[in-house]
Write a protein that holds these residues in place. Sequence first.
Motif, PDB file in Angstrom:
ATOM      1  N   ARG A  17      -2.353  -4.305   0.207  1.00  0.00           N
ATOM      2  CA  ARG A  17      -1.726  -5.127  -0.838  1.00  0.00           C
ATOM      3  C   ARG A  17      -2.798  -5.914  -1.584  1.00  0.00           C
ATOM      4  N   GLU A  39       3.156   2.016  -5.904  1.00  0.00           N
ATOM      5  CA  GLU A  39       3.632   1.654  -4.577  1.00  0.00           C
ATOM      6  C   GLU A  39       4.733   2.611  -4.111  1.00  0.00           C
ATOM      7  N   ASP A  40       5.578   3.063  -5.030  1.00  0.00           N
ATOM      8  CA  ASP A  40       6.606   4.047  -4.663  1.00  0.00           C
ATOM      9  C   ASP A  40       5.961   5.330  -4.161  1.00  0.00           C
ATOM     10  N   VAL A  66       2.869   5.736  -2.694  1.00  0.00           N
ATOM     11  CA  VAL A  66       2.143   5.622  -1.427  1.00  0.00           C
ATOM     12  C   VAL A  66       2.972   4.978  -0.315  1.00  0.00           C
ATOM     13  N   GLY A  67       4.089   4.365  -0.652  1.00  0.00           N
ATOM     14  CA  GLY A  67       4.937   3.727   0.354  1.00  0.00           C
ATOM     15  C   GLY A  67       4.566   2.269   0.557  1.00  0.00           C
ATOM     16  N   PRO A  68       5.219   1.634   1.520  1.00  0.00           N
ATOM     17  CA  PRO A  68       4.955   0.212   1.782  1.00  0.00           C
ATOM     18  C   PRO A  68       3.483  -0.024   2.119  1.00  0.00           C
ATOM     19  N   LEU A  69       2.965  -1.121   1.625  1.00  0.00           N
ATOM     20  CA  LEU A  69       1.553  -1.431   1.815  1.00  0.00           C
ATOM     21  C   LEU A  69       1.356  -2.522   2.863  1.00  0.00           C
TER      22      LEU A  69
END
Length: 92
Positions: free
Chosen positions: A79, A68-69, A71-74
């Motif tokens: 999610r 997640e770090d 690709v950034g916020p999902l």
Amino acid sequence: MKQPHTHASHPAIIKRLRKASGHLNSTMNMLEQGRTCLDVAQQLQAVEKAIQQAKKALIQSHLDHCLEDLVGPLGVGQRHSLDEFREITRYL
């Protein structure tokens, strides 16, 4: 030089691996003492299980934090896909 790479889950994983190490040492002692093959096989199963659980915890922690770090916020749909992927890793 690489920076240390740690997660909050690492102490629990280390605990699992220490448990596996203890089981492995017990297994070697059992063999040296001439314990039955059934007893030794049961102890080896405990070693395998402890290592397998440590591996699973490490992989799931990686998915939770590193991926997640990267690709950034999902979003909600993303999610859900990541949650499904995380769930399927239980079968590794």
